[in-house]
Design a protein around this motif. Sequence first.
Motif, short mmCIF file in Angstrom:
data_model
loop_
_atom_site.label_atom_id
_atom_site.label_comp_id
_atom_site.label_asym_id
_atom_site.label_seq_id
_atom_site.Cartn_x
_atom_site.Cartn_y
_atom_site.Cartn_z
N PHE A 57 -2.26 6.18 8.49
CA PHE A 57 -1.63 6.27 9.80
C PHE A 57 -0.44 7.22 9.80
O PHE A 57 0.21 7.40 10.83
CB PHE A 57 -1.20 4.89 10.30
N GLN A 58 -0.13 7.82 8.67
CA GLN A 58 0.98 8.77 8.60
C GLN A 58 0.60 10.05 9.35
O GLN A 58 -0.56 10.40 9.46
CB GLN A 58 1.34 9.06 7.14
N GLY A 59 1.61 10.74 9.87
CA GLY A 59 1.38 11.96 10.63
C GLY A 59 1.00 11.71 12.07
O GLY A 59 0.57 12.63 12.77
N GLU A 104 0.83 -1.22 0.00
CA GLU A 104 0.00 0.00 0.00
C GLU A 104 0.86 1.26 0.00
O GLU A 104 0.53 2.24 -0.69
CB GLU A 104 -0.94 0.00 1.20
N SER A 105 1.93 1.25 0.76
CA SER A 105 2.79 2.43 0.84
C SER A 105 3.48 2.70 -0.49
O SER A 105 3.55 3.86 -0.93
CB SER A 105 3.84 2.25 1.94
N ALA A 164 9.20 12.36 2.59
CA ALA A 164 10.21 11.54 3.27
C ALA A 164 11.45 12.37 3.58
O ALA A 164 11.99 12.27 4.69
CB ALA A 164 10.59 10.34 2.39
N ILE A 165 11.89 13.20 2.64
CA ILE A 165 13.06 14.04 2.87
C ILE A 165 12.85 14.94 4.08
O ILE A 165 13.71 15.06 4.95
CB ILE A 165 13.41 14.85 1.61
N SER A 166 11.68 15.56 4.15
CA SER A 166 11.36 16.44 5.28
C SER A 166 11.42 15.66 6.61
O SER A 166 11.97 16.13 7.60
CB SER A 166 9.99 17.06 5.07
N PHE A 167 10.83 14.47 6.61
CA PHE A 167 10.85 13.63 7.81
C PHE A 167 12.28 13.33 8.25
O PHE A 167 12.64 13.50 9.41
CB PHE A 167 10.09 12.32 7.56
N TYR A 168 13.12 12.89 7.31
CA TYR A 168 14.49 12.53 7.66
C TYR A 168 15.30 13.74 8.12
O TYR A 168 16.09 13.64 9.06
CB TYR A 168 15.18 11.83 6.48
#
Length: 161
Positions: free
Chosen positions: A88-90, A16-17, A122-126
């Motif tokens: 479920f993200q965030g 799904e991701s 993803a970049i922002s998260f990392y």
Amino acid sequence: PETDEEIRGMGQVFYESWHATYENFFDRSYLSKLTPELSEKIAEGQKENSLIAVSNGQVVGFIAFGRNRDEEISETREIYALYVLPKFQGKSIGYRLMKEAIKQFDKGVDIFLWVLKGNEKAISFYLKFGFCFDGKQKDVLTGMENSEWRMIYNNQSKHST
């Protein structure tokens, strides 16, 4: 993951991701090759070095990690995959998975991962977590022209936030 059901859950998260995240990065014919069955086989191959997040009995995210696969920087460890179901993200699940994975590595051993160019979420998260770009990139075959960038996390102390 310890049970077949948890491994199937990892496979479902992976499936799904990937389809939600990479639909604009990968050619449709390339992405269509990733079936639920193939996703489950991939999850089976990563079960030894993975942590899962479970909500109400359902696997909603996972992280896979271990020895690095890049001979250029041999004294590091690698995050292979981090996926959370879109709905479920965030909710800090990815953050908690990353924090727990980093605890598995020895202090002082840097950790790296590869992120797809243009995957701003993803970049922002990392970046927020403390990873930074080291200037290394490589082309990836996704049915479209694309590349991945390497990011490094300096693991001098355990992540405490």
